[in-house]
Design a protein around this motif. Structure first.
Motif, PDB file in Angstrom:
ATOM      1  N   GLY A 184       0.811  -1.208   0.000  1.00  0.00           N
ATOM      2  CA  GLY A 184       0.000   0.000   0.000  1.00  0.00           C
ATOM      3  C   GLY A 184       0.844   1.257   0.000  1.00  0.00           C
ATOM      4  O   GLY A 184       1.993   1.270  -0.436  1.00  0.00           O
ATOM      5  N   PRO A 220      -4.259   0.573   2.202  1.00  0.00           N
ATOM      6  CA  PRO A 220      -3.974  -0.632   1.411  1.00  0.00           C
ATOM      7  C   PRO A 220      -4.200  -0.382  -0.070  1.00  0.00           C
ATOM      8  O   PRO A 220      -4.889   0.567  -0.463  1.00  0.00           O
ATOM      9  CB  PRO A 220      -4.972  -1.657   1.956  1.00  0.00           C
ATOM     10  CG  PRO A 220      -6.106  -0.831   2.464  1.00  0.00           C
ATOM     11  CD  PRO A 220      -5.479   0.430   3.007  1.00  0.00           C
ATOM     12  N   THR A 273      -0.931  -0.102  -6.034  1.00  0.00           N
ATOM     13  CA  THR A 273      -1.015   1.144  -5.287  1.00  0.00           C
ATOM     14  C   THR A 273      -0.316   2.250  -6.036  1.00  0.00           C
ATOM     15  O   THR A 273       0.270   3.150  -5.456  1.00  0.00           O
ATOM     16  CB  THR A 273      -0.432   0.971  -3.871  1.00  0.00           C
ATOM     17  OG1 THR A 273      -0.590   2.182  -3.169  1.00  0.00           O
ATOM     18  CG2 THR A 273       1.027   0.608  -3.915  1.00  0.00           C
TER      19      THR A 273
END
Length: 345
Positions: free
Chosen positions: A248, A262, A339
């Protein structure tokens, strides 16, 4: 009536991305490519424009048809190209990639003998516009060679920590001289300060720093996320954003607030450009005055959307797409968790 300040001005790399139109095929066997605008700061400007922000980019291209193409693309995406100027001596850079989802996207940069975006001169900068911009975004690559290094620092000094000044750490060892002491693998020697020293100099003028773990380590010597964030704050920034890949993204503010968000799971098609979508959404959220956690969730969603698409610049999402991804995210099941820390072209 005076012109209104830009929401976002970015400065640095631009080029043409040539992507295979099929995934899982080695470059040696690819016979069809798509042509796209590329270069991380240019893509960030596109991403912010897609989210409704008034943006411009400071960069340079070759005086060639690829340069014409890039300026046309910027205009089509709603990015002001008034500070995109040609350099007769050098060709517009081209970048090829291979696509092996979910996490292997080798890049091949053609920026020799020198990329024109490293020929930005301080005397050519519109420092009044840069000073007035609500967000100014620069990158570590802009510090790798002259005259770009001096121009980038001149822009930072003109800002003097007013507004939001973002340092995208953007560590690309192949662009730095080979004997720089930090693993640079570029073509020419250097006897000057190391990249880490250059980064520290720029961090003193930035209010936000963004980077993955490798980039944070170059900038601060720290790789553990919280230690890296603290080191970035100690170096001068107000907000440190540390991208952790599958773990994340961590954001820590000088005032003690933090968010550890996350990733958003998606089925990855092309991880390239996800970080630029993240950057444009980060600018958007900072300008909107959102809290850190909301900004990180929104930026993650923007990056995940691009990772699920083939292209970079043309894949940047619109606001309704990001909101839809955030709403649907609990139900999304895919092969990769993104991410927005993928490679930037």
């Amino acid at each position: 009536m005076p012109e209104q300040p830009y929401d976002v001005i970015t400065m640095g790399r631009i080029g043409v991305d040539l992507y295979p139109l099929r995934t899982g095929v080695p470059l040696a066997r690819v016979d069809t490519f798509g042509k796209f605008l590329g270069g991380s700061p240019s893509n960030v400007a596109v991403a912010a424009a897609r989210l409704g922000r008034r943006t411009a980019v400071v960069t340079r291209t070759g005086a060639d048809p690829f340069g014409d193409y890039l300026r046309e693309q910027l205009r089509e995406f709603g990015v002001d190209d008034r500070w995109v100027t040609p350099v007769a001596a050098y060709p517009t850079p081209v970048t090829f990639c291979e696509l092996f989802p979910p996490d292997d996207f080798p890049l091949y940069f053609y920026r020799q003998p020198k990329a024109p975006d490293l020929e930005i001169h301080a005397r050519e900068l519109d420092l009044d516009a840069i000073r007035a911009a609500r967000v100014f975004w620069m990158t570590g690559t802009g510090l790798c060679a002259e005259p770009s290094r001096t121009a980038t620092l001149a822009a930072l000094r003109a800002r003097d920590r007013t507004g939001i000044t973002v340092f995208d750490l953007d560590w690309r060892p192949m662009f730095w001289p080979a004997d720089d002491g930090n693993g640079g693998s570029g073509p020419s020697p250097s006897s000057g300060p190391s990249p880490s020293a250059r980064y520290r100099e720029a961090l003193a003028y930035a209010t936000v720093a963004v980077g993955n773990l490798d980039e944070c380590e170059v900038a601060t010597g720290e790789r553990e996320p919280y230690a890296a964030a603290r080191a970035l704050i100690e170096a001068g920034v107000e907000l440190a954003v540390v991208k952790q890949g599958p773990a994340g993204v961590l954001a820590v503010h000088r005032d003690g607030t933090s968010a550890d968000v996350p990733p958003l799971p998606v089925e990855v098609v092309n991880g390239l450009g996800a970080g630029d979508a993240f950057g444009g959404a980060l600018c958007h959220g900072l300008l909107a005055g959102w809290d850190i956690a909301r900004i990180m969730r929104y930026a993650n969603a923007a990056g995940a959307i691009v990772a699920a698409r083939l292209a970079c610049s043309s894949a940047m999402p619109f606001p309704h797409e990001v909101e839809a991804a955030l709403t649907a995210s609990p139900a999304i099941v895919g092969k990769g968790a993104v991410t927005a820390t993928g490679e930037r072209t």
